[in-house]
Design an enzyme around this catalytic site. Sequence first.
Site, short mmCIF file in Angstrom:
data_model
loop_
_atom_site.label_atom_id
_atom_site.label_comp_id
_atom_site.label_asym_id
_atom_site.label_seq_id
_atom_site.Cartn_x
_atom_site.Cartn_y
_atom_site.Cartn_z
N LYS A 83 -1.33 6.11 7.46
CA LYS A 83 -1.19 5.02 6.49
C LYS A 83 -0.55 3.83 7.19
CE LYS A 83 -0.07 5.25 1.56
NZ LYS A 83 0.85 5.89 0.60
O1 G3P Z 1 2.01 5.76 -2.40
C1 G3P Z 1 1.86 4.49 -2.91
C2 G3P Z 1 2.03 4.32 -4.40
O2 G3P Z 1 1.27 5.24 -5.10
C3 G3P Z 1 3.40 4.06 -4.89
O3 G3P Z 1 3.53 4.17 -6.29
O4 G3P Z 1 4.90 4.36 -8.34
O5 G3P Z 1 6.00 3.69 -6.18
O6 G3P Z 1 4.50 2.12 -7.36
P1 G3P Z 1 4.81 3.54 -7.08
#
Ligand code: G3P
Length: 217
Positions: A83
């Site tokens: 990533k």
């Molecule tokens: O992994 C990236 C993403 O899914 C992060 O989610 O909930 O931290 O905005 P969030």
Amino acid sequence: MKFFLDTADITEIREANATGLLDGVTTNPSLIKKAGREFFEVISEIAAEVDGPVSAETVAHDHETMLLEGLKCAEIAKNIAVKVPLTMEGLKTCKALRARGIMVNVTLCFSANQALLAAKAGASFISPFVGRHDDVGFDGMELIEDIRLIYDNYGFDTEILVASVRHPTHILESARIGADVATMPWSAMQKLFNHPLTTNGLAGFDKDWAATGFSIL
Ligand code: G3P
């Protein structure tokens, strides 16, 4: 649509995998911190548990260091998707890793133009963050529609991986639009199974079946 779990918690991953519906896992530095386990140890364990792609995120900001980190992550297992962030340095790294046949997930995408750049850099996955987009007053799902349109216009094979999913409606909308993947917390995936009419219907059948006195086994 593929279902990925957005977590570094091996217990949650095992529970989701037991459903037979799990296609992959995404992690990020915050999820690694939350899991409270050493990075290589936990990523190796996840990659052994799940057959599909497992995203491991680089942390350097410059291309040279990011590439070294990506190569080291890719050595963990064949199903690692490295990533990288959607920056100029991240996309240089994406191109270099893809040239070596390594899967790349380009993360922190907040615009369709960024997604276009990632596809041109050969990304395997683009991760638009719908929940964080909603948080600042934009419609995260409109971003997914735009990316789908642009990728289809040019036949890009970069998979749209909807990230920052917060609730079942994000998942439903992703499927309607034709996103390739949604990565979600285990709590959101569990909610997809539930409907009050299913619960009530089952209770009614249980009651009536008990009254018959029959048995199947
Ligand atoms: O992994 C990236 C993403 O899914 C992060 O989610 O909930 O931290 O905005 P969030």
